[in-house]
Write an enzyme that holds these catalytic residues in place. Structure first.
Site, PDB file in Angstrom:
ATOM      1  N   ASP A 158      19.312 -12.007  13.051  1.00 13.57           N
ATOM      2  CA  ASP A 158      19.043 -11.249  14.321  1.00 13.57           C
ATOM      3  C   ASP A 158      18.989  -9.626  13.901  1.00 13.57           C
ATOM      4  O   ASP A 158      18.382  -8.843  14.620  1.00 13.57           O
ATOM      5  CB  ASP A 158      19.650 -11.510  15.680  1.00 13.57           C
ATOM      6  N   HIS A 186      23.407 -16.754  19.126  1.00 12.04           N
ATOM      7  CA  HIS A 186      22.111 -16.889  18.423  1.00 12.04           C
ATOM      8  C   HIS A 186      20.993 -17.486  19.335  1.00 12.04           C
ATOM      9  O   HIS A 186      20.847 -18.562  18.916  1.00 12.04           O
ATOM     10  CB  HIS A 186      22.387 -17.362  17.141  1.00 12.04           C
TER      11      HIS A 186
HETATM   12  P1  NAD Z   1      15.254 -29.029   8.030  1.00 12.24           P
HETATM   13  O1  NAD Z   1      15.032 -30.030   9.171  1.00 12.24           O
HETATM   14  O2  NAD Z   1      14.057 -28.417   7.336  1.00 12.24           O
HETATM   15  O3  NAD Z   1      16.566 -29.240   7.507  1.00 12.24           O
HETATM   16  C1  NAD Z   1      17.827 -29.751   7.925  1.00 12.24           C
HETATM   17  C2  NAD Z   1      18.250 -30.689   7.039  1.00 12.24           C
HETATM   18  O4  NAD Z   1      19.637 -31.294   7.509  1.00 12.24           O
HETATM   19  C3  NAD Z   1      17.524 -32.199   6.622  1.00 12.24           C
HETATM   20  O5  NAD Z   1      17.307 -32.207   5.613  1.00 12.24           O
HETATM   21  C4  NAD Z   1      18.634 -33.168   7.270  1.00 12.24           C
HETATM   22  O6  NAD Z   1      18.329 -34.421   6.751  1.00 12.24           O
HETATM   23  C5  NAD Z   1      19.819 -32.353   7.114  1.00 12.24           C
HETATM   24  N1  NAD Z   1      21.008 -32.895   7.834  1.00 12.24           N
HETATM   25  C6  NAD Z   1      20.924 -33.489   9.302  1.00 12.24           C
HETATM   26  N2  NAD Z   1      21.951 -33.798   9.644  1.00 12.24           N
HETATM   27  C7  NAD Z   1      22.940 -34.090   8.475  1.00 12.24           C
HETATM   28  C8  NAD Z   1      24.203 -33.924   8.362  1.00 12.24           C
HETATM   29  N3  NAD Z   1      24.545 -34.413   9.223  1.00 12.24           N
HETATM   30  N4  NAD Z   1      24.700 -33.646   7.137  1.00 12.24           N
HETATM   31  C9  NAD Z   1      24.021 -32.977   6.108  1.00 12.24           C
HETATM   32  N5  NAD Z   1      22.465 -32.769   6.304  1.00 12.24           N
HETATM   33  C10 NAD Z   1      21.987 -32.992   7.476  1.00 12.24           C
HETATM   34  O7  NAD Z   1      15.698 -27.602   9.162  1.00 12.24           O
HETATM   35  P2  NAD Z   1      15.855 -25.885   8.469  1.00 12.24           P
HETATM   36  O8  NAD Z   1      14.561 -25.614   8.893  1.00 12.24           O
HETATM   37  O9  NAD Z   1      16.294 -26.124   7.152  1.00 12.24           O
HETATM   38  O10 NAD Z   1      16.680 -25.425   9.659  1.00 12.24           O
HETATM   39  C11 NAD Z   1      18.136 -25.803   9.449  1.00 12.24           C
HETATM   40  C12 NAD Z   1      18.764 -25.324  10.875  1.00 12.24           C
HETATM   41  O11 NAD Z   1      18.849 -24.021  10.870  1.00 12.24           O
HETATM   42  C13 NAD Z   1      18.231 -26.000  12.329  1.00 12.24           C
HETATM   43  O12 NAD Z   1      19.273 -26.042  13.189  1.00 12.24           O
HETATM   44  C14 NAD Z   1      17.710 -24.449  12.572  1.00 12.24           C
HETATM   45  O13 NAD Z   1      17.479 -24.433  13.937  1.00 12.24           O
HETATM   46  C15 NAD Z   1      18.712 -23.379  12.255  1.00 12.24           C
HETATM   47  N6  NAD Z   1      18.338 -22.122  11.908  1.00 12.24           N
HETATM   48  C16 NAD Z   1      19.195 -21.071  12.332  1.00 12.24           C
HETATM   49  C17 NAD Z   1      18.859 -19.741  12.115  1.00 12.24           C
HETATM   50  C18 NAD Z   1      19.946 -18.757  12.428  1.00 12.24           C
HETATM   51  O14 NAD Z   1      19.784 -17.570  12.227  1.00 12.24           O
HETATM   52  N7  NAD Z   1      21.143 -19.049  12.791  1.00 12.24           N
HETATM   53  C19 NAD Z   1      17.587 -19.464  11.888  1.00 12.24           C
HETATM   54  C20 NAD Z   1      16.696 -20.398  11.344  1.00 12.24           C
HETATM   55  C21 NAD Z   1      17.033 -21.631  11.543  1.00 12.24           C
HETATM   56  C1  LMR Z   2      15.509 -18.530  14.432  1.00 14.63           C
HETATM   57  O1  LMR Z   2      16.010 -17.676  15.061  1.00 14.63           O
HETATM   58  O2  LMR Z   2      14.418 -18.307  13.646  1.00 14.63           O
HETATM   59  C2  LMR Z   2      16.087 -20.062  14.760  1.00 14.63           C
HETATM   60  O3  LMR Z   2      17.271 -20.117  15.023  1.00 14.63           O
HETATM   61  C3  LMR Z   2      14.831 -20.470  15.742  1.00 14.63           C
HETATM   62  C4  LMR Z   2      15.067 -22.052  16.016  1.00 14.63           C
HETATM   63  O4  LMR Z   2      15.315 -22.400  17.221  1.00 14.63           O
HETATM   64  O5  LMR Z   2      15.060 -22.975  15.007  1.00 14.63           O
END
Ligand code: NAD
Ligand code: LMR
Length: 333
Positions: A158, A186
């Site tokens: 962010d 967030h």
């Molecule tokens: P994704 O679905 O591609 O990957 C998530 C992975 O986590 C999958 O491979 C799944 O099998 C694994 N997983 C699920 N439960 C698990 C557990 N108990 N132990 C270990 N692994 C587990 O998702 P992504 O695009 O890589 O995003 C991951 C997370 O990050 C999401 O929650 C998304 O919303 C979040 N995110 C946060 C931010 C931020 O700024 N904070 C930004 C973008 C995404």
């Molecule tokens: C982001 O800020 O890009 C993500 O947290 C959005 C989302 O819901 O995965």
């Protein structure tokens, strides 16, 4: 130099794939420090994690000492010094927020407990998986023997989004923009604040007023365009790409850990509140932070005007509501 043990959860997912190669290339901890990677997945994600491990080997990174993959948190967190909690349960169609919190509590509670039992005494834990602040709180509450300050959640993405928008609006280089703050959750309630920001050493609001024809026009732009654009950027990326941010989230994770562990300029991170700026104690809230390498500390002496106060309170209220929702499910004390 001794290798640092880093555990990545969700290693078979999209952010995991973008992150692993940057860590192994030395971008997170610097070009001198070897790393040992521990990848944690659920059984359905194991093949993808194994594939990533094969590719890591094919890169022949000099700093990568070894890679292990497991679906058991106690194995993957054993001796862990930096934990990157990326794997989370995504919101499914028609899923209520309380259901999402409960599903994620089932992940972050046991992972926090395993960290408390088997991680290195100096472990630092970063939560990326959403809802990041509250997932971090659940993990932290499940590991009473780890100092709460070691648990942080990612709002660097962010922060970087805010700097990116300001650089475009001012025709400035991002490196010249300093002192931006992201407050709160967030989520779409977050407050990206430029009250203390500068561009090339000059108050940012003055530079903005010059470009937009006065201070009132600059503030109108901040309220109507900048704040909502940054706060809803995650949703915008999902709409445009068809999936949530990946490379920018991985980049922000690299920078979050680097600033925490190696120290650096003031930035934003969600850290445990000790009551700074009136934020209830114990919440994991985004604040202005710095680190000298020993961990993020809140910069607690900045002035907050009335407009900012209102916007900070709205996001903090949401964090309080998330904590209450988790408590009412019996997950938090
Ligand atoms: P994704 O679905 O591609 O990957 C998530 C992975 O986590 C999958 O491979 C799944 O099998 C694994 N997983 C699920 N439960 C698990 C557990 N108990 N132990 C270990 N692994 C587990 O998702 P992504 O695009 O890589 O995003 C991951 C997370 O990050 C999401 O929650 C998304 O919303 C979040 N995110 C946060 C931010 C931020 O700024 N904070 C930004 C973008 C995404
Ligand atoms: C982001 O800020 O890009 C993500 O947290 C959005 C989302 O819901 O995965």
């Amino acid at each position: 130099m001794r290798a640092t043990t880093i555990t990545l959860t969700g290693a078979g997912g999209q952010i995991g794939y973008a992150l692993l190669f940057r860590i192994a290339a030395g971008e997170m901890l610097g070009p001198e420090r070897p790393v040992r990677l521990r990848l944690l997945e659920i059984p359905a994600g194991m093949r993808a994690a194994e594939g990533a491990a094969l590719e890591l080997q094919d890169c022949a990174f000099p700093l990568l000492s070894d890679v292990e993959i497991s679906d058991d948190p106690r194995t993957a967190f054993d001796g862990c010094e930096i934990a990157l909690l990326v794997g989370a349960r995504p919101r499914g169609p028609g899923m209520e927020r309380a259901e999402l919190l409960a599903a994620n509590a089932g992940i972050f509670g046991p992972q926090g407990a395993a960290l408390g039992d088997v991680a290195d005494d100096a472990v630092r834990v970063v939560t990326v998986g959403n809802p990041a602040n509250t997932n971090a709180l659940i993990a932290q509450s499940s590991a009473p023997d780890i100092p709460p300050e070691r648990f942080t959640a990612l709002t660097r993405l962010d922060h970087n989004r805010a700097v990116g928008q300001l650089a475009a609006a001012l025709g400035a280089n991002p490196r010249d923009i300093d002192g931006v703050i992201v407050w709160g959750n967030h989520s779409a309630t977050q407050y990206p604040d430029v009250s203390h920001a500068t561009v090339a050493g000059r108050p940012l609001i003055d530079a903005l007023a010059e470009r937009r024809g006065g201070v009132d026009a600059a503030i109108a732009w901040l309220d109507a365009e900048f704040v909502p654009r940054v706060a809803r950027r995650g949703a915008e990326i999902i709409e445009v790409r068809g999936s949530s941010s990946i490379a920018s989230a991985a980049h922000a994770t690299v920078e979050h850990v680097r600033s925490d562990v190696l120290g650096g300029f003031r930035t934003s991170a969600a850290v445990v509140s000790h009551g700074e700026y009136g934020v209830p104690e114990g919440l994991i809230c985004s604040f202005p932070v710095t680190s000298d390498g020993s961990g993020y500390r809140v910069v607690s002496d900045l002035g907050v005007d009335e407009r900012s106060r209102r916007l900070i309170d709205a996001s903090v209220d949401e964090l309080v509501a998330e904590r209450e929702a988790v408590r009412s499910l019996g997950i938090l004390p």
